[in-house]
Scaffold this active site. Sequence first.
Site, short mmCIF file in Angstrom:
data_model
loop_
_atom_site.label_atom_id
_atom_site.label_comp_id
_atom_site.label_asym_id
_atom_site.label_seq_id
_atom_site.Cartn_x
_atom_site.Cartn_y
_atom_site.Cartn_z
N HIS A 280 0.82 -1.22 0.00
CA HIS A 280 0.00 0.00 0.00
C HIS A 280 0.85 1.26 0.00
O HIS A 280 0.57 2.22 -0.70
CB HIS A 280 -0.94 0.01 1.22
CG HIS A 280 -2.14 -0.86 1.03
ND1 HIS A 280 -3.42 -0.38 1.06
CD2 HIS A 280 -2.24 -2.18 0.78
CE1 HIS A 280 -4.27 -1.36 0.85
NE2 HIS A 280 -3.57 -2.47 0.68
N ASP B 139 -5.28 6.22 2.24
CA ASP B 139 -5.41 4.79 2.00
C ASP B 139 -6.73 4.31 2.61
O ASP B 139 -7.17 4.80 3.65
CB ASP B 139 -4.26 4.03 2.65
CG ASP B 139 -4.24 2.57 2.22
OD1 ASP B 139 -3.44 2.26 1.32
OD2 ASP B 139 -5.04 1.76 2.73
N GLN C 113 12.51 -5.07 -6.62
CA GLN C 113 11.76 -5.82 -7.64
C GLN C 113 11.77 -5.20 -9.03
O GLN C 113 11.94 -5.89 -10.02
CB GLN C 113 10.32 -6.03 -7.17
CG GLN C 113 9.49 -6.84 -8.13
CD GLN C 113 8.26 -7.40 -7.47
OE1 GLN C 113 8.35 -8.16 -6.51
NE2 GLN C 113 7.09 -7.06 -7.96
N HIS D 24 2.42 -13.77 -6.98
CA HIS D 24 1.15 -13.96 -6.26
C HIS D 24 0.06 -13.03 -6.83
O HIS D 24 -1.05 -13.02 -6.32
CB HIS D 24 1.35 -13.70 -4.77
CG HIS D 24 1.56 -12.26 -4.42
ND1 HIS D 24 2.45 -11.44 -5.10
CD2 HIS D 24 0.98 -11.47 -3.50
CE1 HIS D 24 2.40 -10.23 -4.57
NE2 HIS D 24 1.52 -10.21 -3.60
N TRP E 13 -1.44 -6.47 -6.97
CA TRP E 13 -1.65 -5.55 -8.09
C TRP E 13 -0.38 -4.80 -8.47
O TRP E 13 -0.10 -4.57 -9.65
CB TRP E 13 -2.81 -4.59 -7.81
CG TRP E 13 -3.09 -3.72 -8.99
CD1 TRP E 13 -2.97 -2.37 -9.07
CD2 TRP E 13 -3.51 -4.16 -10.30
NE1 TRP E 13 -3.29 -1.93 -10.33
CE2 TRP E 13 -3.62 -3.01 -11.11
CE3 TRP E 13 -3.78 -5.41 -10.86
CZ2 TRP E 13 -4.00 -3.07 -12.45
CZ3 TRP E 13 -4.16 -5.47 -12.20
CH2 TRP E 13 -4.27 -4.31 -12.97
N ASN E 14 0.42 -4.43 -7.48
CA ASN E 14 1.66 -3.72 -7.82
C ASN E 14 2.58 -4.60 -8.63
O ASN E 14 3.14 -4.18 -9.64
CB ASN E 14 2.39 -3.27 -6.54
CG ASN E 14 1.59 -2.26 -5.78
OD1 ASN E 14 1.31 -1.18 -6.26
ND2 ASN E 14 1.16 -2.64 -4.58
N SER E 15 2.73 -5.85 -8.18
CA SER E 15 3.61 -6.77 -8.92
C SER E 15 3.08 -6.97 -10.33
O SER E 15 3.85 -7.04 -11.29
CB SER E 15 3.68 -8.12 -8.20
OG SER E 15 4.31 -7.95 -6.95
N GLU F 167 3.89 -3.90 -12.35
CA GLU F 167 5.35 -3.80 -12.57
C GLU F 167 5.82 -4.82 -13.61
O GLU F 167 6.72 -4.54 -14.41
CB GLU F 167 6.08 -3.99 -11.22
CG GLU F 167 5.86 -2.79 -10.29
CD GLU F 167 6.11 -3.09 -8.81
OE1 GLU F 167 6.80 -4.08 -8.50
OE2 GLU F 167 5.60 -2.31 -7.96
N GLU G 88 -7.33 -9.54 -3.55
CA GLU G 88 -8.08 -9.60 -4.82
C GLU G 88 -7.23 -10.29 -5.90
O GLU G 88 -7.47 -10.16 -7.09
CB GLU G 88 -8.52 -8.19 -5.23
CG GLU G 88 -7.58 -7.32 -6.02
CD GLU G 88 -6.21 -7.04 -5.41
OE1 GLU G 88 -5.88 -7.53 -4.32
OE2 GLU G 88 -5.44 -6.31 -6.06
N GLN G 89 -6.23 -11.06 -5.45
CA GLN G 89 -5.25 -11.62 -6.40
C GLN G 89 -5.85 -12.63 -7.38
O GLN G 89 -5.36 -12.78 -8.51
CB GLN G 89 -4.09 -12.25 -5.61
CG GLN G 89 -3.31 -11.21 -4.81
CD GLN G 89 -2.68 -11.78 -3.54
OE1 GLN G 89 -2.58 -12.99 -3.39
NE2 GLN G 89 -2.23 -10.91 -2.65
N1 UDP Z 1 8.51 -5.60 -3.37
C1 UDP Z 1 9.85 -5.39 -3.57
N2 UDP Z 1 10.73 -6.34 -3.13
C2 UDP Z 1 10.34 -7.48 -2.51
C3 UDP Z 1 8.95 -7.70 -2.32
C4 UDP Z 1 8.06 -6.74 -2.77
O1 UDP Z 1 10.27 -4.37 -4.13
O2 UDP Z 1 11.18 -8.29 -2.16
C5 UDP Z 1 7.55 -4.56 -3.82
C6 UDP Z 1 6.99 -4.84 -5.17
O3 UDP Z 1 7.78 -4.27 -6.17
C7 UDP Z 1 5.61 -4.18 -5.07
C8 UDP Z 1 5.25 -4.32 -3.61
O4 UDP Z 1 6.47 -4.55 -2.92
O5 UDP Z 1 5.69 -2.82 -5.41
C9 UDP Z 1 4.32 -5.48 -3.33
O6 UDP Z 1 3.03 -5.13 -3.70
P1 UDP Z 1 2.00 -6.17 -4.30
O7 UDP Z 1 0.74 -5.42 -4.55
O8 UDP Z 1 2.57 -6.87 -5.47
O9 UDP Z 1 1.83 -7.27 -3.17
P2 UDP Z 1 1.59 -7.23 -1.57
O10 UDP Z 1 2.92 -7.09 -0.95
O11 UDP Z 1 0.67 -6.08 -1.27
O12 UDP Z 1 0.96 -8.56 -1.32
#
Ligand code: UDP
Length: 477
Positions: A19, A112, A344, A359, A362-364, A367, A383-384
């Site tokens: 977040h 948020d 990442q 997993h 949404w960020n992953s 990206e 919501e994955q």
């Molecule tokens: N991330 C990272 N390095 C790691 C693990 C996660 O930079 O070792 C970052 C990733 O790039 C993303 C965020 O953490 O921006 C994870 O967000 P995501 O929505 O994918 O998953 P969540 O952690 O909320 O389950």
Amino acid sequence: MDSEPPVEMYFFPFVGGGHQIPMIDTARVFAAHGAKSTILSTTLSNALRFCNSIHRDQTHNRLISIHVLDLPNDAVPPDTSMSAAPFTDTSVFKQPLRHFLTQHPPDCIVIDVFHRWASDVIDSLGIRRIVFNGNGFFSRCVMQNVGKFAPQEKVGSDSEPFVVPGLPDRVELTKSQLPVFARNKSGPDKFGQLEDKSFGVVVNSFYELESKYVDYFKKDLGKKAWGIGPVSLCNRDEADKVERGQAASVDEEKLKWCLDWLDSQEPDSVVYISFGSLARLSYKQLIEIAHGVVNSTNCFVWVVGKVSENDGQSHEDEENWLLDFEKRMRESERGVVIRGWAPQILMLEHKAVGGFVSHCGWNSTVESVCAGVPMITWPLSAEQFSNEKLITDVLGIGVQVGSKEWASWNMERKEVIGREKVEAAVRKVVGGGDEAVEMRKRARDLAEKAKKAVEEGGSSYAEVDALISELRSLKKN
Ligand code: UDP
């Protein structure tokens, strides 16, 4: 140079999970478009996680800063625990927030969704409030219609698929893939209400990625929203990319070795494996992943996050096995196991990386799209499972590993995905077959569109400007 005073925007991120990272990026995006951005943090230690990139932006003359709220000394910030977030008694935090907002009222504050407590304070002061919940348009539409039509209540079992009604595409899910709280029609949707009473929502997505769902969300569901992403693309400096998230816990020696090793690998040949910042897999599952990826014959970078140990057993043997695996893989230059945190976006952007076991956070997801890397989808929570459908069924840029069980990060997970499934999915994406070639082409095409979206003339660029203009015109009235 614009002679009018800039529009003032505050951003109040929630620390947990994925977040805070996109919200910081969002604040930086608005500052790059000329808004005066202030990031609110509940603690100094949290602010230290992202202050370097903010300082760099300041040296580029961006109007961006951090304000640490003056909380009572013994107060536990409301955003240290993901599970406690919506339930924490937050009365003690309201006063410092009210005080700051009264002294320095902004034109708008982006909060948020987990800072639900803050909305009373903000609304009572008549400050415009925008909500950020970290999801994309597609999953929002799916969850809206699951809530509205309750198709999950018409199936006979947790594993029987149902179609989510009303959407532009045929989207199938099972009850076991829905968040526990969404399986049965329950009381009022408090998060939804928070948005309904807001000025609108900002979404880390871009029109070309989920256009039918942007339209559906805005027109059919009648929501006010700005698609402003991919916000991660604001990280242009190498230092921003390395430090993004949790700079302090990156093992520099290993990272350097890993990047040098990646430089020596064939393009699109390495699998990157990561389950985000919250997921906890069992040792049993980790061992299956290890065998699966080795059997696929691909090289890999595997970010092993926290391990689930809540079965009450000793895991010394498994931990030793994992340590030995890590050592053997590095010695044979077959793969790198990173315990903890990896930068990442730097990894995904490396030309050697050709697939992402993810997993589907949404960020992953976004990206991976930005880097043009197809995915092996392994949803676990939140919501994955909806994101997985977008990636595989709608966009055609990923292959499902076969995950069926939704479980929150702090629940015990029963499902273990076997090594054969891991191997098969990795081979399909990084193996070089026709399907892989097509998927990669589509992923690269979307990556181009993502970059265009945030540049001048692009869809997200225009949305950011539109929100700033709207706030400016309201300022004048
Ligand atoms: N991330 C990272 N390095 C790691 C693990 C996660 O930079 O070792 C970052 C990733 O790039 C993303 C965020 O953490 O921006 C994870 O967000 P995501 O929505 O994918 O998953 P969540 O952690 O909320 O389950």
